[in-house]
Write a protein that holds these residues in place. Sequence first.
Motif, PDB file in Angstrom:
ATOM      1  N   ASP A   1      29.934  56.732  80.333  1.00 44.76           N
ATOM      2  CA  ASP A   1      29.552  57.249  79.019  1.00 44.76           C
ATOM      3  C   ASP A   1      29.314  56.127  78.013  1.00 44.76           C
ATOM      4  OD1 ASP A   1      32.189  56.460  78.664  1.00 44.76           O
ATOM      5  OD2 ASP A   1      32.973  58.497  78.576  1.00 44.76           O
TER       6      ASP A   1
ATOM      7  N   VAL B   1      32.693  60.431  72.030  1.00 45.28           N
ATOM      8  CA  VAL B   1      33.102  60.292  73.427  1.00 45.28           C
ATOM      9  C   VAL B   1      34.624  60.243  73.491  1.00 45.28           C
ATOM     10  CG1 VAL B   1      33.038  58.776  75.449  1.00 45.28           C
ATOM     11  CG2 VAL B   1      30.984  59.079  74.048  1.00 45.28           C
TER      12      VAL B   1
ATOM     13  N   ARG C   1      28.619  64.324  78.009  1.00 47.43           N
ATOM     14  CA  ARG C   1      28.689  62.864  77.990  1.00 47.43           C
ATOM     15  C   ARG C   1      28.980  62.358  76.586  1.00 47.43           C
ATOM     16  NH1 ARG C   1      24.593  59.439  76.461  1.00 47.43           N
ATOM     17  NH2 ARG C   1      24.913  57.237  76.998  1.00 47.43           N
ATOM     18  N   ALA C   2      28.264  62.862  75.603  1.00 46.07           N
ATOM     19  CA  ALA C   2      28.470  62.508  74.198  1.00 46.07           C
ATOM     20  C   ALA C   2      28.229  63.764  73.377  1.00 46.07           C
ATOM     21  CB  ALA C   2      27.532  61.389  73.770  1.00 46.07           C
TER      22      ALA C   2
END
Length: 712
Positions: free
Chosen positions: A386, A316, A277-278
């Motif tokens: 996200d 991201v 996600r990150a």
Amino acid sequence: MRISPTPPPADSHGHALAARRRAVFTGRVAELRLLRELMLSERRACFVVWLHGMGGFGKSSLLHRFADEAAAHGRAVRTVDMRVTDATPEAFLAALAAQGPPEEAQLLLIDSGEALGGLEQWLRDEFLPRTPSQLLVVVGSRRPPAAEWRADAQWWQALRRVELRDLDTAEATRLLRKRDVPEAAVPGILRAAHGVPLALALFADARGAEPEAAAWESAGPEAAGSEAAGPEAAEPPGAAWELADSPDLVRELLHLLLRETPTAARAGALHVLALARATTEDLLRHALEVPPDRAGELCGWLRGQSFVRSTADGLVPHELVREALLADLRWRDPSAYERLFVRLHTHLTEQAAGRTGSRWAYGAGLAHLGRSGRVALPAVDWRGTDRLRSRAARAEDLPEVLAAIGREHGAAARALARQWWDRQPAAFVVTEDGRRGITGVLVAPCLGPAAAGPPDDPVARAALAHTAGRWPLRRTERLLLARWSTGDAVATAGALTTLWATTPGLAVSWTCAAPDRPGLAALLDLYGQQRVAPGGTAGGPAGGEEPYGEGPLSFVQDWRGLPFDRWAAALRARLLADEPVPGPAPADAAAEAAMPWPEFADAVKHAYRSLQDARELAGSALLDTRLVTPDADAAALRRVLTETVVHLRSQPEQRQLGTILEITYLSGPRSQQAAASRAGLSFSTYRRRLSTALTTAAEVLRERERYGPVPR
């Protein structure tokens, strides 16, 4: 890009191509308006415009389009394309001189500005200050201007920085129509391209070349209709066609977006970026198993890519790049994908369970990994998730929180939520979008076995009654009641995952999902949460006035038999299998069929009283439970009851209770008065302790029935 100093003849191919380029150009209305105003202005403070955005956003096309317009207004245009020009002052000046006297130029276009390198400083400090006052300079670059431009006061008004973003739906649709894409294929391409002009063009071209073009069109009307129904009801990207279906197209797209062949280490970092996600240095270090200095170097390289943005939780990528990288990896090396997925999921599980300061981010990261499988795609929209961040609600959030609950669940729910806030403000979690503020709410109070102090909430009562009737809570155990949620289903799932990992003493979770939120229900099914069998108002609304079937769905999980790490491992295996989730079933059949707690506790008492009488013990109801095998006799049950006494005597805090049971039931028949005397207790104290001992033994046996013979 290079524009000839003299226009092509009217009957040339170049003239026809330029006309076609102008005809199909779509969008960028605001940017063109700004450039036009600056070009036509006689007194302008700003004379350098820096257009920046990730590869594929149409910077070169915009420069072409503006060059055509400038030429139509009689402006002398010069261009320098840094893709074919060395990043030296000599090469730059030579490229200008080759197009005519530089001093006559009125518009200078610099394409591929990310390749300027050290030449950017020379432009800022030496070249541009010496240019004629009539010159307008436009730079197209994948990167924004260096910080030195913004730090130097003389450039504060002279430089305008403009970031290009995705085309909106209307602009992207017009572009596809100008490419003669059939209406039925437009929704599918829109979803796959994420507003990137390059992708729209490639997909439109591929659609025309595909023999199976109908596959692109099968989602047309349905996709359009689902979009109107809202984000959770929308058909997911790629329902009829996915990037993974066209590996050659993915390869071509990545080549154009990346414009380089990354090293093995950088490719690994890109794959982490795509899957997580990150992405942070810590995540790269664990996922790629590299030392900290190498992880820092790779993180710095990722941060410099035009398709990567920095957020509070980490790096991201753009959605299109994420999907293309994952499709490419899963096609080229499925084993590498699986190894990376396992390392990421395992690391996030450990961090979430560790209750660190970033617990919300770790829970969201685990939920995000669910997008890698196809099992929840029909109901869940992952786009933009996200950007969402969860945190504990603050006092100033209360009006917005209550308003959100009222809009989605009604006035009664809003009033009841206010009562929960007065008792457990820590039970409120909000989700934020950096662009829009609070976008979602989760209300998840904790309940103890006595349920002291909660408001009069019928769902809380039902959850406690359901639990007490099957697997009673101990004094230190808690039931987590996810009472209401609003907003994005993935964000709610991430917040729930965090709470499941970090709630002290969590024994059971009870989660409500509104019928009009199929995304959340699909994720709870994916997570193995068991739907509570219909009955009463267990899943009913705040007021309890509607029957179960018309109110929220309810999902239950007993975490005492499946701790968080084991649950996460089972989910990981389910995601890697990437197979459809079986149809939702009522709660654990064994649990539903288990003897209710009051009857079970009473059967334990009768069994201990019958311990010395094999014939009477052979009639015990406990022989029909999972405490013993189906063919077990009274002797087997006696061994189980005796082992329980031994276990209690081995626990310092329960030793006296075990001794009382041993004296009363295992050491031969005697009166309770004699047992009290041997235990050194008054008769009234002995009777109270014996009742407590039998209840405690029943609790231990109940756990043994469900979790096996090893005492917990």
